[in-house]
Design a protein around this motif. Structure first.
Motif, PDB file in Angstrom:
ATOM      1  N   ALA A 164       0.833  -1.206   0.000  1.00 11.59           N
ATOM      2  CA  ALA A 164       0.000   0.000   0.000  1.00 11.59           C
ATOM      3  C   ALA A 164       0.868   1.256   0.000  1.00 11.59           C
ATOM      4  O   ALA A 164       0.588   2.215  -0.730  1.00 11.59           O
ATOM      5  N   GLU A 165       1.929   1.242   0.769  1.00 15.38           N
ATOM      6  CA  GLU A 165       2.822   2.401   0.826  1.00 15.38           C
ATOM      7  C   GLU A 165       3.520   2.627  -0.514  1.00 15.38           C
ATOM      8  O   GLU A 165       3.584   3.741  -1.017  1.00 15.38           O
ATOM      9  N   ARG A 166       4.019   1.551  -1.122  1.00 16.26           N
ATOM     10  CA  ARG A 166       4.727   1.655  -2.401  1.00 16.26           C
ATOM     11  C   ARG A 166       3.816   2.216  -3.492  1.00 16.26           C
ATOM     12  O   ARG A 166       4.249   3.026  -4.312  1.00 16.26           O
ATOM     13  N   LEU A 167       2.556   1.795  -3.497  1.00 14.15           N
ATOM     14  CA  LEU A 167       1.611   2.226  -4.525  1.00 14.15           C
ATOM     15  C   LEU A 167       0.874   3.518  -4.165  1.00 14.15           C
ATOM     16  O   LEU A 167       0.050   3.975  -4.938  1.00 14.15           O
ATOM     17  N   ARG A 168       1.166   4.070  -2.967  1.00 11.55           N
ATOM     18  CA  ARG A 168       0.420   5.234  -2.475  1.00 11.55           C
ATOM     19  C   ARG A 168      -1.077   4.942  -2.515  1.00 11.55           C
ATOM     20  O   ARG A 168      -1.876   5.703  -3.032  1.00 11.55           O
ATOM     21  N   LEU A 169      -1.422   3.784  -1.957  1.00  9.16           N
ATOM     22  CA  LEU A 169      -2.773   3.245  -2.021  1.00  9.16           C
ATOM     23  C   LEU A 169      -3.646   3.748  -0.886  1.00  9.16           C
ATOM     24  O   LEU A 169      -3.244   3.736   0.282  1.00  9.16           O
ATOM     25  N   ARG A 170      -4.841   4.172  -1.258  1.00 10.99           N
ATOM     26  CA  ARG A 170      -5.897   4.494  -0.306  1.00 10.99           C
ATOM     27  C   ARG A 170      -7.130   3.733  -0.756  1.00 10.99           C
ATOM     28  O   ARG A 170      -7.405   3.627  -1.949  1.00 10.99           O
ATOM     29  N   ALA A 171      -7.880   3.177   0.206  1.00 11.94           N
ATOM     30  CA  ALA A 171      -9.043   2.363  -0.134  1.00 11.94           C
ATOM     31  C   ALA A 171     -10.227   2.710   0.749  1.00 11.94           C
ATOM     32  O   ALA A 171     -10.060   3.214   1.872  1.00 11.94           O
ATOM     33  N   LEU A 172     -11.413   2.407   0.236  1.00 11.66           N
ATOM     34  CA  LEU A 172     -12.631   2.631   1.005  1.00 11.66           C
ATOM     35  C   LEU A 172     -12.841   1.550   2.062  1.00 11.66           C
ATOM     36  O   LEU A 172     -13.416   1.819   3.109  1.00 11.66           O
ATOM     37  N   LEU A 173     -12.391   0.316   1.778  1.00 12.20           N
ATOM     38  CA  LEU A 173     -12.568  -0.812   2.693  1.00 12.20           C
ATOM     39  C   LEU A 173     -11.275  -1.596   2.837  1.00 12.20           C
ATOM     40  O   LEU A 173     -10.438  -1.608   1.939  1.00 12.20           O
ATOM     41  N   THR A 174     -11.151  -2.280   3.969  1.00 14.36           N
ATOM     42  CA  THR A 174     -10.043  -3.213   4.191  1.00 14.36           C
ATOM     43  C   THR A 174     -10.610  -4.624   4.264  1.00 14.36           C
ATOM     44  O   THR A 174     -11.827  -4.818   4.341  1.00 14.36           O
ATOM     45  N   GLY A 175      -9.740  -5.586   4.289  1.00 18.48           N
ATOM     46  CA  GLY A 175     -10.169  -6.969   4.459  1.00 18.48           C
ATOM     47  C   GLY A 175     -10.907  -7.160   5.775  1.00 18.48           C
ATOM     48  O   GLY A 175     -11.857  -7.947   5.840  1.00 18.48           O
ATOM     49  N   ASP A 176     -10.503  -6.458   6.818  1.00 20.38           N
ATOM     50  CA  ASP A 176     -11.181  -6.567   8.103  1.00 20.38           C
ATOM     51  C   ASP A 176     -12.646  -6.151   7.997  1.00 20.38           C
ATOM     52  O   ASP A 176     -13.509  -6.739   8.632  1.00 20.38           O
ATOM     53  N   ASP A 177     -12.934  -5.150   7.189  1.00 16.94           N
ATOM     54  CA  ASP A 177     -14.320  -4.707   7.023  1.00 16.94           C
ATOM     55  C   ASP A 177     -15.170  -5.824   6.424  1.00 16.94           C
ATOM     56  O   ASP A 177     -16.322  -5.998   6.793  1.00 16.94           O
ATOM     57  N   LEU A 178     -14.593  -6.591   5.501  1.00 16.08           N
ATOM     58  CA  LEU A 178     -15.344  -7.630   4.801  1.00 16.08           C
ATOM     59  C   LEU A 178     -15.297  -8.973   5.503  1.00 16.08           C
ATOM     60  O   LEU A 178     -16.136  -9.826   5.250  1.00 16.08           O
ATOM     61  N   ASP A 179     -14.331  -9.186   6.392  1.00 14.36           N
ATOM     62  CA  ASP A 179     -14.264 -10.437   7.147  1.00 14.36           C
ATOM     63  C   ASP A 179     -15.451 -10.593   8.068  1.00 14.36           C
ATOM     64  O   ASP A 179     -15.784 -11.684   8.489  1.00 14.36           O
ATOM     65  N   ARG A 180     -16.098  -9.488   8.363  1.00 18.83           N
ATOM     66  CA  ARG A 180     -17.270  -9.534   9.257  1.00 18.83           C
ATOM     67  C   ARG A 180     -18.546  -9.930   8.518  1.00 18.83           C
ATOM     68  O   ARG A 180     -19.573 -10.139   9.130  1.00 18.83           O
ATOM     69  N   THR A 181     -18.470  -9.990   7.185  1.00 20.88           N
ATOM     70  CA  THR A 181     -19.667 -10.362   6.418  1.00 20.88           C
ATOM     71  C   THR A 181     -19.806 -11.869   6.393  1.00 20.88           C
ATOM     72  O   THR A 181     -18.840 -12.603   6.614  1.00 20.88           O
ATOM     73  N   THR A 182     -20.986 -12.344   6.124  1.00 19.83           N
ATOM     74  CA  THR A 182     -21.238 -13.779   6.109  1.00 19.83           C
ATOM     75  C   THR A 182     -21.376 -14.263   4.698  1.00 19.83           C
ATOM     76  O   THR A 182     -21.691 -13.507   3.785  1.00 19.83           O
TER      77      THR A 182
END
Length: 184
Positions: A164-182
């Protein structure tokens, strides 16, 4: 809030007994008109001062996502094609090979060589960044063309922090946000 709605519309799907993992289903994002209208401005808004001249996004989902962000950012759009894909290209292409992606594949991605050059300020866009392999290749294409990468915007980032740092990446969601979905 858009991020909350993205989580609500997301599902992990079990593709069956021959699969070792769940598969992401983001189709709800594209079906919901409010989410569809909000995605471009939300991703462009991750880099409010960047002033990109062009948004570059890899096919296939990038052909939908990229133009949404480009319109919101007041920029043009340039698709990144995968070598051997279905699109016929006319004229010279700038290519770079990916490091292994999330499936261990190496791909060649390219953009129209006449449409990217010095003076361009590029915002890379992707729906999901797991390894950053395709975006690393596109970053090389951008640098080799003399253009400047102003950042990378994604709907979901599950990549390691150093990527993420190398690509100067910013995102709306992380994997943690989606791990809570069923799964459904």
């Amino acid at each position: 809030m858009l991020s909350r709605r993205l989580v609500e519309l997301f599902r992990w799907v079990d593709p069956g007994p021959d699969s070792s993992h769940l598969v992401s289903d983001t189709s709800g994002w594209w079906r919901d008109p409010e989410v569809l209208a909000g995605i471009g401005p939300a991703l462009a808004g991750l880099f409010p001062a960047a002033r990109p001249t062009v948004v570059v996004a890899p096919e296939v989902t990038g052909l939908l996502l990229g133009p949404l962000v480009a319109v919101a950012a007041g920029a043009g759009f340039l698709p990144a094609h995968k070598e051997g894909g279905p699109r016929r290209r006319v004229g010279p292409m700038r290519w770079a090979e990916t490091p292994p992606d999330y499936r261990g594949r190496r791909l060649r991605l390219g953009v129209d060589g006449h449409r990217l050059g010095p003076g361009d300020r590029v915002l890379l866009v992707d729906d999901w960044v797991a390894t950053g392999a395709q975006l690393d290749a596109l970053d090389r294409v951008i640098r080799d063309s003399g253009a400047e990468l102003v950042g990378t915007a994604a709907l979901v980032a599950t990549c390691p922090p150093y990527v993420a740092e190398r690509l100067r990446l910013r995102a709306l969601l992380t994997g943690d946000d989606l791990d809570r979905t069923t799964s459904g």
